[in-house]
Write an enzyme that holds these catalytic residues in place. Structure first.
Site, PDB file in Angstrom:
ATOM      1  CB  CYS A  58     -54.763 -50.728  28.270  1.00 55.00           C
ATOM      2  SG  CYS A  58     -56.608 -51.413  28.701  1.00 55.00           S
TER       3      CYS A  58
ATOM      4  NE  ARG B 178     -52.658 -45.666  25.461  1.00 50.41           N
ATOM      5  CZ  ARG B 178     -52.313 -45.558  24.156  1.00 50.41           C
ATOM      6  NH1 ARG B 178     -51.586 -44.597  23.741  1.00 50.41           N
ATOM      7  NH2 ARG B 178     -52.983 -46.520  23.257  1.00 50.41           N
TER       8      ARG B 178
ATOM      9  CD1 TRP C 272     -60.766 -45.881  30.513  1.00 51.79           C
ATOM     10  CD2 TRP C 272     -61.481 -47.252  29.069  1.00 51.79           C
ATOM     11  NE1 TRP C 272     -62.022 -45.397  30.153  1.00 51.79           N
ATOM     12  CE2 TRP C 272     -62.636 -46.289  29.114  1.00 51.79           C
ATOM     13  CE3 TRP C 272     -61.952 -48.234  28.121  1.00 51.79           C
ATOM     14  CZ2 TRP C 272     -63.860 -46.269  28.378  1.00 51.79           C
ATOM     15  CZ3 TRP C 272     -63.063 -48.169  27.346  1.00 51.79           C
ATOM     16  CH2 TRP C 272     -63.909 -47.265  27.472  1.00 51.79           C
TER      17      TRP C 272
ATOM     18  CG  ASN D 276     -54.583 -50.480  23.870  1.00 49.32           C
ATOM     19  OD1 ASN D 276     -55.830 -50.290  24.348  1.00 49.32           O
ATOM     20  ND2 ASN D 276     -53.900 -49.529  22.971  1.00 49.32           N
ATOM     21  N   GLY D 277     -56.677 -53.055  23.532  1.00 51.35           N
ATOM     22  CA  GLY D 277     -57.303 -53.351  22.382  1.00 51.35           C
ATOM     23  C   GLY D 277     -58.364 -54.381  22.869  1.00 51.35           C
TER      24      GLY D 277
ATOM     25  CD  GLU E 261     -64.976 -29.050  24.416  1.00 54.22           C
ATOM     26  OE1 GLU E 261     -65.340 -30.013  23.891  1.00 54.22           O
ATOM     27  OE2 GLU E 261     -64.007 -29.185  25.104  1.00 54.22           O
TER      28      GLU E 261
ATOM     29  CE  LYS F 227     -63.460 -30.315  28.272  1.00 53.23           C
ATOM     30  NZ  LYS F 227     -62.792 -30.580  26.803  1.00 53.23           N
TER      31      LYS F 227
ATOM     32  CD  GLU G 290     -64.319 -34.562  28.833  1.00 52.15           C
ATOM     33  OE1 GLU G 290     -63.930 -33.198  28.769  1.00 52.15           O
ATOM     34  OE2 GLU G 290     -63.686 -35.514  28.238  1.00 52.15           O
TER      35      GLU G 290
ATOM     36  CG  HIS H 124     -88.121 -26.705  17.891  1.00 55.65           C
ATOM     37  ND1 HIS H 124     -89.396 -26.334  17.310  1.00 55.65           N
ATOM     38  CD2 HIS H 124     -87.428 -25.543  17.655  1.00 55.65           C
ATOM     39  CE1 HIS H 124     -89.249 -25.341  16.540  1.00 55.65           C
ATOM     40  NE2 HIS H 124     -87.805 -24.599  16.571  1.00 55.65           N
TER      41      HIS H 124
ATOM     42  CE  LYS I 128     -55.365 -35.345  26.505  1.00 54.80           C
ATOM     43  NZ  LYS I 128     -56.144 -34.237  26.850  1.00 54.80           N
TER      44      LYS I 128
HETATM   45  O1  M6R Z   1     -57.325 -37.359  20.644  1.00 53.15           O
HETATM   46  P1  M6R Z   1     -58.579 -37.280  20.079  1.00 53.15           P
HETATM   47  O2  M6R Z   1     -58.599 -35.722  19.515  1.00 53.15           O
HETATM   48  O3  M6R Z   1     -58.891 -37.890  18.840  1.00 53.15           O
HETATM   49  O4  M6R Z   1     -59.610 -37.546  21.031  1.00 53.15           O
HETATM   50  C1  M6R Z   1     -61.122 -37.494  21.085  1.00 53.15           C
HETATM   51  C2  M6R Z   1     -61.667 -37.441  22.253  1.00 53.15           C
HETATM   52  O5  M6R Z   1     -61.524 -38.721  22.661  1.00 53.15           O
HETATM   53  C3  M6R Z   1     -61.500 -36.341  23.043  1.00 53.15           C
HETATM   54  O6  M6R Z   1     -61.697 -35.141  22.460  1.00 53.15           O
HETATM   55  C4  M6R Z   1     -62.171 -36.292  24.373  1.00 53.15           C
HETATM   56  O7  M6R Z   1     -63.544 -36.105  23.990  1.00 53.15           O
HETATM   57  C5  M6R Z   1     -61.880 -35.319  25.474  1.00 53.15           C
HETATM   58  N1  M6R Z   1     -61.526 -36.169  26.727  1.00 53.15           N
HETATM   59  C6  M6R Z   1     -62.456 -34.070  25.474  1.00 53.15           C
HETATM   60  O8  M6R Z   1     -61.930 -33.482  26.747  1.00 53.15           O
END
Ligand code: M6R
Length: 605
Positions: A2, A29, A76, A100-101, A478, A482, A485, A501, A600
């Site tokens: 958050c 966040r 969040w 937050n936490g 990756e 993407k 997400e 496999h 984020k």
């Molecule tokens: O800030 P960070 O690089 O530690 O974040 C790690 C992941 O949370 C971050 O890469 C996440 O997977 C992204 N949303 C990917 O697009």
């Protein structure tokens, strides 16, 4: 994950809009709900709304607020669904709190408070803080002592900001394991404001927030709170205390503004802008990071820890470190690393990779290494002065600027560039090749329209498969992340050689397959995997290069990139996959910059 904020305005200053501005910057966040609470006429007024910040703003359009001290929150959800009742600020009679936490022992605290007659209106762990503080006030403790007692009673990771009716125009904030920055207005502010005919905007405010970037527009300097610090913030003073309420000092830093990155400019989405920014981000990263090879003197092992996209950057670098530096390298997801009693041998270089520098799992892994070994710790971060930056022995910065889109793009390729600079530091020829990456990326970005056509194919499917070998394997992972997400299409990445496999069972004539197949030393092997896929499927997109294209069968959709040296190819091949995900998501119509359920910066376990 958050975002929290607190602002102490100047006398007669209404800080409602500043709180909203701060929340706008914190929305990355979490955006399940948001809310603010202000002190007004010796009482607390609170406004909360489910969903994005725009809903709170609408609610406030018709509200008449006049408060110059307040706190705000973007959520969040962890404990409890995103409902208005579960939205922060949480309140007890004379207290409002944002948090937050996670309070790990919230159930027992709740039980004890309920026994004392406190009535809970939410399912959140946070509400225990509000009632706990209230109970301490009733028991005769000052707000500061109440916060200390509350901290002593709580287990977990948290950053808190609270306002108290009996305290008047001040905020008390505290943290443990979750980051919190305190912002300072210019000195002698009140006198300056008087001179400027009451214009309170001229010298900023004392404030507190989840990150320094959020505060940058409203203060002149920031300090970072340490674990178990408590801070009391008033209009013209900030006092830090340790957990025994002894005053302590914390170092101040000048705030760093990056206003260009925070604007979308001509682009429809931040994500597209950030994809297009990559040549610049990579150039800057190369310019600012000249690696001294002595970093690896006496290093016998490299251990890399990260999460999400940063983890995939780490996976690519394992290939590089082992091939070019001949140092055995392990890469691990941070949340797994720290709970498996890892063996930390001397002469291991520990690298944590984190765009935000605030990811709790990655930070906790770093903390584990610092407490349990003598390993030298290296941080690869994008956000300067972030927690990873402050906790690492050596830090390298990706120079991507602020990334606003939740999906990492420019920070990923900047991380890869930095990791390549480290791994290639003894290979002069390859370092020269690395300098060419921005130009190659520029040329790949011109393929956007063609990639959009391929995205039509993916957008019609409910799942997709991404394949690659060698460094192209993590790039495939990756690419799949993407797509998941931002388009919500189920996508999986596999090592192309591993398909037979098991995963090959997924292939039918509908599922799109994205195969990364540069004309490198693994070309023939990958091409064989392509034949296996072609024998069973139909919708195959091959991303290859000019030389590879000549050897490709006609039945596949081809996207042809320039020929690039295999050492630097992963950085270049990451880009079409970002564009593929972006265009797919825009065809489907999802919220590209704020995809559902994500945040984020992930500051909870
Ligand atoms: O800030 P960070 O690089 O530690 O974040 C790690 C992941 O949370 C971050 O890469 C996440 O997977 C992204 N949303 C990917 O697009």
């Amino acid at each position: 994950m958050c975002g929290i904020i607190g602002i102490v305005g100047h006398s007669n200053e209404n800080i409602q809009q500043k709180l909203l501005n701060g929340l706008e910057r914190l929305e990355y966040r979490g955006y399940d709900s948001s809310g603010i609470a202000l002190l007004q006429n010796n009482s607390i007024v609170r406004f909360r709304a489910v969903g994005k910040l725009s809903n709170l703003k609408k609610l406030l359009d018709t509200a008449i607020i006049d408060g110059h001290v307040g706190i705000g929150h973007t959520r969040w959800a962890t404990h409890g669904k995103p409902t208005e009742n579960n939205a922060h600020p949480m309140m007890s009679k004379d207290v409002a709190v944002v948090h937050n936490g996670i309070i790990e022992n919230h159930k027992e605290l709740r039980f004890s408070l309920e026994n004392d007659g406190y009535v809970f209106t939410s399912e959140t762990d946070t509400e225990v803080i509000a009632h706990f503080l209230q109970r301490e006030l009733v028991n005769g403790f000052s707000p500061l002592e109440s916060m200390r007692n509350c901290m002593n009673a709580m287990d977990g990771a948290f950053a808190i900001a609270a306002i108290f009716v009996p305290l008047g125009n001040k905020i008390i904030a505290a943290r443990r394991k979750s980051s919190l920055a305190v912002g300072f207005a210019e000195k002698n502010c009140t006198a300056r404001i008087e001179k400027a005919a009451g214009d309170a905007s001229i010298c900023g405010n004392m404030c507190v927030g989840s990150d320094a970037g959020t505060l940058s527009g409203m203060c002149h300097e920031v300090a970072y709170m340490e674990d178990d610090d408590i801070v009391e913030i008033s209009e013209d003073s900030v006092v830090f205390f340790d957990k025994n309420l002894h005053p302590v000092t914390r170092k101040k830093y000048k705030v760093h503004q990056d206003s260009d990155s925070a604007k979308k400019g001509e682009y429809s989405h931040f994500m597209l802008k950030e994809i297009m920014d990559q040549p610049t981000a990579i150039r800057k990263t190369l310019l600012h990071n000249k690696i001294d090879a002595s970093l690896f003197t006496d290093i016998e092992r490299i251990s890399i820890v990260a999460c999400g996209t940063s983890y995939y950057a780490g996976m690519v670098s394992k290939y590089w470190f082992e091939r070019f530096l001949k140092i055995p390298t392990s890469v691990e997801i941070a949340s797994e690393f720290r709970y498996r009693d890892p063996i930390l041998e001397d002469n291991t270089l520990f690298i944590s990779i984190s765009q935000s520098g605030e990811t709790l799992d990655t930070l906790a892994a770093l903390e584990y290494v610092r407490s349990n070994s003598n390993c030298k710790t290296v941080g690869i971060v994008n956000v300067k002065n972030s927690a990873t930056d402050r906790a690492s022995d050596v830090v390298f910065y990706s120079e991507a600027g602020i990334e606003m889109g939740v999906a990492s793009t420019k920070t990923y390729t900047a991380q890869l560039t930095l990791l390549a600079s480290l791994a290639l530091c003894k290979k002069e020829f390859l370092l020269q090749q690395l300098q060419n990456v921005p130009t190659f990326c520029e040329s790949v970005l011109t393929l956007s329209a063609q990639i959009k056509q391929l995205a039509e194919l993916i957008s019609r499917s409910s799942s997709a498969i991404y394949l690659g070998r060698g460094t192209m394997f993590p790039i495939a992972l990756e690419g799949a992340l993407k797509l998941k997400e931002i388009s919500y299409i189920h996508a999986e990445g596999f090592a192309a050689g591993e398909m037979k496999h098991g995963p090959i069972a997924l292939i039918d004539e509908h599922v799109p397959i994205v195969l990364l197949c540069p004309n490198n030393e693994l070309f023939e092997k990958t091409a064989s995997n392509l034949q296996e896929a072609l024998a069973r499927g139909k919708n195959i997109i091959v991303i290859t290069d000019v030389d590879g294209e000549k050897k490709m069968p006609n039945e596949v959709h081809k996207l042809v990139l320039p020929n690039v040296h295999s050492a630097i190819a992963p950085i270049v091949y990451a880009i079409p996959l970002q564009l593929l995900a972006y265009h797919t998501a825009t065809i489907i119509g999802t919220d590209v910059d704020r995809p559902r359920n994500l945040a984020k910066s992930v500051t909870v376990e």
